[in-house]
Design a protein around this motif. Sequence first.
Motif: not given
Length: 318
Positions: A234-252
């Motif tokens: 759960x930790x590995x899957x939750x953390x691995x996508x953070x780099x891309x998710x940051x730029x998607x959610x930056x404004x949100x």
Amino acid sequence: MAEPAAPVGTPALWAISIVALVALLVVDFLVTRRPHEVSMREAAAWSVFYLALPVAFGVWLWFDAGTDRALEFMTGFVVEKSLSVDNLFVFMLLLAAFAVPAAVQQRVLLYGIVGALVLRGVFIAAGAAMLAAGTWAFLVFGVVLFASAVKVVRQGEAEPDISRMRSVRLLRRFMPVTDDYRGARMVVRENGRRALTPLAVVVVAVFATDVVFAVDSVPAVYGITEDPYLVFATNAFALMGLRALYFVLHAALAKLVHLNHGLAVILAFIGVKLVLHWAHGIWPAVPEIPTPVSLAVIIGTLAVVTFTSLRARRRADA
């Protein structure tokens, strides 16, 4: 919580998972090797990929280990992903405070993810050792989560004070720091001596926040499942996508003004779940909170805080 079952993580599965995790990190480092601004299209594509991975793993787990294990994994993933979004919010504040150039922001985030993975691994091993020593560990985890919930509410949306971070102050005391960024380099030679760039300082600050989030997240997922492999997954899957998710959610992220309150409720709820589980082992008449109920409460809480946050933001804009 479900009755104890055979561990999911066989030695072969552990080995395959670690090799796959390292391979994904290598790919991420290759992607960020040349600094560039991340487009929304690129960030969205990687985010979809990293969200599809846990879903596929959950489906495999459902067929291989049963519904209970799959449900524990998905519930734990939702918890960890929620906490990681809060982690992203702090990363956003750090990147803004250090005025990190857009071209190297994803490299900073990747360093933060690697540091978080290492720290989570240490805390997961420590948590497994505590649980093996006795059920009192659930009581300890519950107290930690209650304290974390109080801390989250009190800190609110306060920006981290970089100048007061001990790690940053120690770093600047022993090494000179350049006035400007030098691409993705963290150490340069200036006037005949080695000096750190601001990139190295922000990476250290990110690592320091990783420690805080590891203390919160590992006990939280142990409140969902006692299986160390599922906690790791759960930790590995939750953390691995953070780099891309940051730029998607930056404004949100800036619009989720009530996120901290929702995470505090989730942490406190899991703390109650852990304490009840500990008490049930001593007094069987004490009820436990089933995993499906936990998942419903967590998703419901996230939905409510998202709705209230967007409503509050619209009122502020009006």
